[in-house]
Enzyme design. Structure first.
Site, short mmCIF file in Angstrom:
data_model
loop_
_atom_site.label_atom_id
_atom_site.label_comp_id
_atom_site.label_asym_id
_atom_site.label_seq_id
_atom_site.Cartn_x
_atom_site.Cartn_y
_atom_site.Cartn_z
N VAL A 4 -3.97 -3.76 16.42
CA VAL A 4 -4.30 -2.74 17.42
C VAL A 4 -5.44 -3.24 18.32
CG1 VAL A 4 -5.93 -1.36 16.03
CG2 VAL A 4 -4.52 -0.25 17.75
N ASN A 56 0.85 -1.20 0.00
CA ASN A 56 0.00 0.00 0.00
C ASN A 56 0.88 1.25 0.00
OD1 ASN A 56 0.44 0.93 2.85
ND2 ASN A 56 -0.42 -1.09 3.28
N LYS A 60 -14.51 3.37 14.91
CA LYS A 60 -13.32 2.53 15.11
C LYS A 60 -12.81 2.63 16.56
CE LYS A 60 -8.96 1.53 12.71
NZ LYS A 60 -8.11 1.87 11.57
N LYS A 111 -13.00 -0.96 18.52
CA LYS A 111 -11.73 -1.63 18.87
C LYS A 111 -11.29 -1.32 20.29
CE LYS A 111 -10.18 -2.04 14.15
NZ LYS A 111 -9.05 -2.19 13.25
N ASP A 117 -5.92 -8.45 13.61
CA ASP A 117 -6.13 -7.02 13.85
C ASP A 117 -5.21 -6.64 15.03
OD1 ASP A 117 -7.03 -4.50 14.54
OD2 ASP A 117 -9.07 -4.94 13.89
N ASP A 136 -5.26 -5.65 5.59
CA ASP A 136 -6.36 -6.37 6.24
C ASP A 136 -6.36 -7.85 5.85
OD1 ASP A 136 -7.34 -4.12 7.52
OD2 ASP A 136 -8.53 -3.51 5.78
#
Ligand SMILES: Cc1cc2nc3c(=O)[nH]c(=O)nc-3n(C[C@H](O)[C@H](O)[C@H](O)COP(=O)(O)O)c2cc1C
Length: 406
Positions: free
Chosen positions: A315, A215, A344, A348, A313, A284
């Site tokens: 974090v 990315n 988020k 999370k 995931d 992801d």
């Protein structure tokens, strides 16, 4: 602010009139210095009318020297902007030459200098120009990337003068980045001896031995935070995806490639940290079974399907641990910035989220950015600024938020 605008001999010199207008409208005092090349393209009178000051153009003019010597003029500005900066002037600056007023001023000043180059695409690409720019950047000149598109010479490519509005913003950002942030003074007290664990950069998910899914994350934000925290006396562990950035030796750097490797490294390091910042752009999904040999192009097969499986995931995992550090996530969104960031933060169970807009080429790969910081009870907008400055403001906000809850 006092701005000394240098105009050199390029076809884009006329655009600098608009730049003077923007500076003056914003309340800045502008003095223009033209090279003799610049005067072939545009009349000094136009700059004089817009800036309200006579244009300076000669090193050896007895009258001008009597009024304000070139050394005095070199001390006057808060910032020097050269727009357009010709290939010739870049070469002279690189050599440290001083055969006209503008280059002499640049040698005789200790003020920041912003260069906005503009030239034919081949002049721009020429190794000589690129070497000159690299040397100037290493010496601390701030250099804007020229625009791409149709050029006055009829060619198409890179080398157009950046838009005056962008040169205006870059000038203000440069000056702002040099002002000390008052809150920064309180930081060392908080961060001294704290352990910061931070992830940065992209992750690369291998498809086969030569291909991967990556990315656009440059790692600049995470690295800037790591540097700023180390400066404030924190013990910093930086877990980084593949980027070409350097960090100070005081920072413990762990290089990883994939999301899975980043996860394992975070698992090894999180227990001793006080604050965890997840600034990396973690993939992801990864390829379920990367091929051991290079995938070959097959005749008659127009489609190729890659099977992806979800990555951990990271974090969220850290936020689920007990005891857990203070957990800060990042959210890069192309729309509904605050709504998605709030979501988020809650979903999370993070302590803080830093949201940034990545629509229209903003955020990724840039040297500056704007951030919206959110905790359950606090909110702060950090306006567009160099990432090095944002990093400090972010560390201040974290220190304040933790101190408030203690
Ligand atoms: C019509 C014309 C257009 C030019 N445009 C540019 C240009 O856009 N950028 C550039 O670097 N040089 C350009 N040049 C060449 C410069 O004017 C020349 O190198 C000059 O020596 C620059 O000197 P200075 O930097 O002292 O102004 C152009 C020359 C002409 C004749």
């Amino acid at each position: 602010m006092n701005i000394l605008l240098g105009v050199t001999g390029g076809i884009a010199a006329y655009k600098s009139l608009e730049l003077v207008r923007l500076f003056v409208k914003a309340g800045h005092d502008v003095q223009v210095v033209m090279t003799s090349g610049a005067k072939e393209f545009i009349q000094p009178l136009s700059f004089q009318a817009l800036s309200g000051h006579p244009v300076r153009d000669s090193l050896f003019d007895a009258n001008q020297e009597a009024g304000m010597g070139h050394i005095e003029l070199a001390r006057w500005p808060d910032v020097i902007v050269i727009a357009p900066a010709s290939a010739e002037t870049l070469a002279k600056l690189r050599m440290g030459r001083a055969d006209d007023l503008l280059t002499t001023l640049c040698l005789a000043t200790d003020r920041p200098i912003l260069l906005a180059p503009a030239m034919n695409r081949l002049m721009w690409q020429n190794a000589a120009t690129q070497e000159n720019l690299e040397m100037l950047a290493n010496r601390g000149f701030e250099i804007m990337k020229p625009g791409s598109g149709e050029q006055a010479c009829g060619e198409v490519g890179e080398g157009r003068l950046p838009e005056p509005a962008d040169i205006f913003s870059a000038t203000e950002s440069l000056v702002a980045s040099l002002q000390p942030d008052p809150a920064w003074q309180i930081l060392p007290e908080f961060w001294k001896g704290k352990h910061l664990l931070i992830t940065a950069g992209p992750t690369f998910e291998d498809i086969d031995p030569v291909r991967f899914i990556g990315n656009k994350s440059s790692g600049k934000m995470g690295y800037a935070i790591a540097e700023a925290a180390a400066q404030a006396g924190a013990e910093v562990t930086l877990i980084t995806g593949p980027v070409a950035l350097k960090v100070s030796e005081t920072i413990r750097k762990v290089s990883v490639r994939s999301a899975q490797q980043m996860f394992e490294s975070v698992q090894e390091n999180y227990a001793s940290c006080d604050v965890f910042i997840s600034a990396a752009a973690v993939a992801d999904y990864r390829i379920s079974k990367p091929k051991l040999q290079k995938i070959k192009k097959t005749d008659g097969q127009d489609d190729l399907t890659l099977n992806l499986v979800k990555n951990p995931d990271i974090v969220k995992w850290v936020a689920e641990q007990t005891p857990k550090p203070y957990v800060v996530g990042f959210a890069a969104e192309t729309e509904k910035l605050e709504t998605y960031a709030q979501d988020k933060l809650k979903r999370k169970n993070l302590d803080m989220i830093c949201a940034n807009s990545v629509s229209g080429g903003k955020g990724f790969e840039q040297d500056d950015n704007a951030l919206l910081l959110l905790t359950e009870s606090r909110q702060k907008n950090l306006l567009r600024a160099p990432k090095t400055r944002l990093a400090k403001s972010l560390l201040v906000f974290i220190a304040e938020s933790i101190s408030e809850t203690e």
